[in-house]
Design an enzyme around this catalytic site. Structure first.
Site, PDB file in Angstrom:
ATOM      1  N   ASP A 189       9.621  22.770 -45.831  1.00 47.14           N
ATOM      2  CA  ASP A 189       9.036  22.714 -44.506  1.00 47.14           C
ATOM      3  C   ASP A 189       7.700  21.977 -44.676  1.00 47.14           C
ATOM      4  O   ASP A 189       7.224  21.783 -45.806  1.00 47.14           O
ATOM      5  CB  ASP A 189       8.846  24.123 -43.931  1.00 47.14           C
ATOM      6  CG  ASP A 189       8.646  24.082 -42.415  1.00 47.14           C
ATOM      7  OD1 ASP A 189       8.429  22.990 -41.864  1.00 47.14           O
ATOM      8  OD2 ASP A 189       8.694  25.151 -41.778  1.00 47.14           O
TER       9      ASP A 189
HETATM   10  C1  BGC Z   1       8.082  23.685 -38.649  1.00 50.78           C
HETATM   11  C2  BGC Z   1       9.444  23.077 -38.840  1.00 50.78           C
HETATM   12  C3  BGC Z   1       9.436  21.634 -38.392  1.00 50.78           C
HETATM   13  C4  BGC Z   1       8.365  20.890 -39.153  1.00 50.78           C
HETATM   14  C5  BGC Z   1       8.278  19.421 -38.808  1.00 50.78           C
HETATM   15  C6  BGC Z   1       6.974  22.837 -39.253  1.00 50.78           C
HETATM   16  O1  BGC Z   1       5.724  23.292 -38.859  1.00 50.78           O
HETATM   17  O2  BGC Z   1       8.051  24.977 -39.206  1.00 50.78           O
HETATM   18  O3  BGC Z   1      10.412  23.810 -38.155  1.00 50.78           O
HETATM   19  O4  BGC Z   1      10.683  21.059 -38.561  1.00 50.78           O
HETATM   20  O5  BGC Z   1       7.106  21.485 -38.888  1.00 50.78           O
HETATM   21  O6  BGC Z   1       7.749  19.238 -37.549  1.00 50.78           O
END
Ligand code: BGC
Length: 824
Positions: free
Chosen positions: A316
């Site tokens: 993530d």
């Molecule tokens: C989130 C993810 C997301 C990623 C990219 C993160 O803060 O937890 O679900 O895909 O950002 O935007």
């Protein structure tokens, strides 16, 4: 043009080459073109521009296997290039000093995408673009110096999609989303999200499907198969046990191996085995003391060795940094443990920071990162690149069929709507003889979906009043003239607050209900035939919900329900509540005061139309709850261990409730819910009959069929839910567990359909930790088929003579803190 390593090439695929001099020709499969007396494919011909020597490298030859091509590519990469490929490109245009996007900056190929992989120009390797998800594609709708717009369709949130219990329909939603991904030049959608609803307060529950792993796994597989049928990828997230937002990057979740395997991992397992997502996103949190992005147990032993996952794992965004507020100082000065992450099987570090690249190079040089380890990561990354639309130079149109997709979302949102209550057939309601009295802020400002990365930039949202107007109702003008300016003004303030407090990641706040004096409400009770009240909730990434004024209704909302119900009931008129929410709220204290309750969740951009379709009866509701609505927040076992300690910024949370999550707890411990898992009414009635088992004894498979008949006066669909109650020889078990489900077609009054469901050995098994195995106990298994988890219509049983060991597993996920799971 020369072809390198002809031997290799010949070995791989000379079989399909046609030799025809001087002309280009076509056979059934491929086009070939002759040049310099050598045969090349059109694909190769395309690549000749990319290769400065005019020579064709093995990796460029699409006739070779991906494996052969990837091997050749890896051989050609230097350490610097390898390190680049192992981290993402960052977030184009984002300034780490100000934590904002810079005005006028180059936002890359698809502005608003969340990131991508690095290109290797000298080898013609393009950047693969990844963008959020999951309720639709999230990209910027407008671009600098460009008059074209790039809106995407906002589909209903995950919870709503799952509430359809309709895999075929969800597969269609996936096809539509995948088409937008591809036509906007994106390669991988960052979704679906499929963490388990462990507690009603998790701020991202709206993105996730259910408290049940089987339902989550099946719905996720359906949408992934739909998305990936377009030739683009998905990233299933957040793997795993990311069940709260508070301190999501630093929380250590202590979970027993049994709860992990039966509850938190099981949905991902079903998804991997049924849909092979191109990628999986590891979560931010620790599980039993190890970051999931550094956990070999999770990312290699379980995911790959045991389940056979073939794709890549990405972190993530900033996964592996203990940094809940995205503090730029930490991001600038610290570095995640890249060696541990890459060797654990986390192939790609997102969004990718310079320090990580430097650290990778350093660790390659000092031998901490072996070639063997990173070549495995690179292989998975390059396999993804080679099959991506970017690599194949796909000419995306930037013009997906948004009109057609608006129809898809309208239909699925209506089918996702759950009828919680409908006394004396209050609904459907179709009378147009007087104007509708519509109360509640969110009626006028419908919430299509939650906030954060899961928020789609759609062109419009149809509010409930717009939907009702489109359906031919007239809306009470006095109420409208009070609500609209109030909601508008409050909304501007709320958006300004959010902008100041973190923008996309600011936690949304509820706008207090407009205060209406009793005489206004009285007047409406005189003039209108029925009252509608919308209760709205919003939540999103980086914050969890609260018990007060959120799970529990706020005083102003209770007052509204009380006052409207009193006034309308005094006139013998009915009151309908519409729940425009993303997660579970308290219903027990007020549900008796109203006549009907509709739960459309956050239904996407066509929400107002979809709800109007249900109100008028154009669509007969067939949604079912995918989680329990408790009487009191405290009723669920998991709430005792929520949110970890210390509460303001928890670093440690213990899942002492073990496998007793959701209905597994309520049903086994006989705690009465307000609305149970699987519940949902219809405008018609159904009869269940002829429950038949393919055998009375189980060997490796059993088929169960049941006939469902529409016994009412309206066409409708019904979900047959199959629960299994297993003998408890080797371990304690929930009273019953959902093991299969099937939805009927639209049945006309009097029409029947037989649904056949199959159970395999694993469906019967429990995970027995001290044996490291999934085991089916000998004994009697009760099959319970019903319309909800507490409303069982047909029962049968089968038996198993001897214990079956279904699967041996590796010892994994050792606890870093001793506790025992709840037992009954
Ligand atoms: C989130 C993810 C997301 C990623 C990219 C993160 O803060 O937890 O679900 O895909 O950002 O935007």
């Amino acid at each position: 043009m020369k072809i390198k390593s002809l031997n290799h090439l010949m070995k791989a695929s000379l079989l399909s080459i046609l030799i025809i001099s001087g002309v280009s020709c076509k056979n059934n499969q491929k086009d070939y073109e002759k040049e310099d007396n050598q045969l090349i494919t059109l694909n190769e011909y395309r690549f000749k521009d990319l290769n400065k020597n005019g020579e064709l490298d093995l990796y460029e030859d699409s006739r070779l296997t991906i494996e052969e091509r990837v091997k050749d590519l890896i051989d050609k990469l230097n350490d610097e290039e390898k390190a680049s490929l192992l981290i993402g490109i960052g977030m184009p245009g984002f300034d780490w000093e100000t934590m904002q996007f810079m005005a006028g900056a180059d936002l890359g190929k698809v502005p608003g995408a969340a990131g991508g992989t690095h290109k290797i120009k000298r080898l013609g390797i393009p950047s693969v673009i990844v963008a959020d998800g999951p309720a639709g594609l999230r990209i910027n709708p407008e671009r600098d110096n460009d008059t074209i717009t790039y809106y995407a369709t906002a589909f209903p949130v995950g919870t709503a999609l799952a509430s359809t219990w309709n895999e075929k329909l969800i597969n269609n939603v996936g096809k539509a989303i995948g088409n937008e991904v591809k036509e906007y030049g994106v390669d991988v959608l960052l979704g679906p999200g499929m963490n388990i609803h462990r507690n009603p307060l998790c701020g991202r529950n709206f993105e996730y499907y259910s408290e049940d792993p089987m339902l989550s796994g099946k719905i996720a597989a359906a949408i992934i198969n739909g998305i990936q049928s377009n030739g683009v990828g998905t990233s299933v997230k957040h793997f795993v046990a990311n069940n709260q937002e508070r301190n999501r990057m630093g929380i250590n979740a202590h979970v027993s191996e049994r709860a992990m395997r039966e509850i938190y991992l099981r949905g991902f397992e079903i998804t991997v085995k049924n849909a092979q997502p191109w990628t999986i996103m590891s979560s931010y949190n620790f599980v039993n003391g190890t970051y999931t992005s550094s956990s070999k147990d999770l990312l290699t032993t379980i995911l790959r060795d045991e389940w056979g996952f073939k794709g890549l794992v990405m972190t993530d965004w900033f996964g592996g940094y203990n940094n809940s507020g995205f503090n730029p100082n930490i991001l600038k000065n610290e570095v995640s443990d890249v060696t541990k992450q890459l060797t654990a099987g986390n192939d790609l570090l997102m969004p990718g920071l310079t320090k990580q690249k430097e650290s990778i190079i350093k660790n390659i040089k000092n031998g901490n990162l072996t070639n063997e380890a990173i070549d495995t990561n690179l292989k998975r990354i390059l396999e993804l690149v080679l099959k991506s639309p970017a690599m194949n130079n796909y000419k995306y149109s930037n013009k997906p069929n948004l009109k057609e997709h608006a129809e898809v979302t309208r239909q699925v949102a209506a089918e996702a709507t759950i009828l919680l209550k409908n006394d004396n057939n209050t609904l459907p309601f179709n009378s147009k003889s007087s104007s509708l009295a519509v109360f509640g802020n969110t009626t006028y400002n419908f919430i299509a979906g939650g906030t954060g990365s899961g928020d789609v930039n759609e062109a419009y949202t149809v509010s409930l009043i717009e939907g009702l107007t489109n359906a031919g109702f007239s809306i009470d003008k006095e109420l409208e003239s009070k609500y609209l300016p109030y909601v508008k003004e409050q909304n501007i303030k709320e958006m300004a607050r959010r902008e100041k407090e973190g923008g996309l990641l600011a936690v949304p706040k509820r706008i207090p209900e407009l205060e209406l004096d009793k005489s206004t409400i009285q007047n409406k009770a005189n003039s209108s035939e029925i009252a509608l009240i919308t209760i709205g909730r919003n939540a999103g990434e980086s914050g969890d919900r609260e018990i007060t004024n959120d799970f529990n209704l706020a005083k102003d909302e209770i007052n509204l329900i009380n006052n409207v119900s009193e006034a309308f009931h005094a006139k013998g008129k009915k009151v309908v509540v519409i729940l425009n929410i993303g997660g579970v709220i308290e219903t027990a204290s007020w549900k008796d005061k109203v006549d009907a309750i509709l739960l459309p969740w956050q239904p996407g951009q066509e929400g107002g139309n979809s709800v109007a379709d249900v109100i008028t009866g154009k669509v007969n509701p067939s949604g079912k709850l995918t989680m329990t609505f408790p009487v009191n927040y405290e009723d669920a076992a998991a709430t005792k261990n929520w949110i970890g300690a210390p509460a303001e910024n928890p670093t440690s949370v213990t899942y002492e409730e073990g496998i007793y999550v959701g209905y597994r707890y309520f049903n086994t411990f006989n705690v009465k819910p307000s609305y149970e898992f699987g519940y949902g009414l219809s405008y018609t009635s159904f009869d269940y009959s002829n429950l038949t088992l393919s055998s009375k004894t189980f060997t490796d498979k059993i088929s169960i069929s049941v006939t469902i008949t529409n016994t009412g006066k309206t066409a409708g669909k019904e979900v047959a839910e199959l629960y299994l109650s297993a003998p408890e020889k080797s371990i304690d078990k929930p009273r019953e567990e959902l093991k299969a489900f099937g939805k009927t077609n639209l049945l006309q009054p009097g029409e029947s359909q037989t649904i056949t469901l199959t159970l395999n050995t694993k469906d019967l098994a429990s995970f027995i930790p001290n044996k490291n195995a999934w085991i089916v106990d000998a004994g009697t298994y009760k099959v319970l088929v019903g319309t909800s988890s507490l409303n069982i219509k047909q029962k049968a049983q089968f038996s198993i003579e001897n214990e079956l060991i279904v699967e041996k597993t590796n010892p994994t996920l050792a606890l870093d803190l001793q506790f025992t799971d709840l037992k009954h």
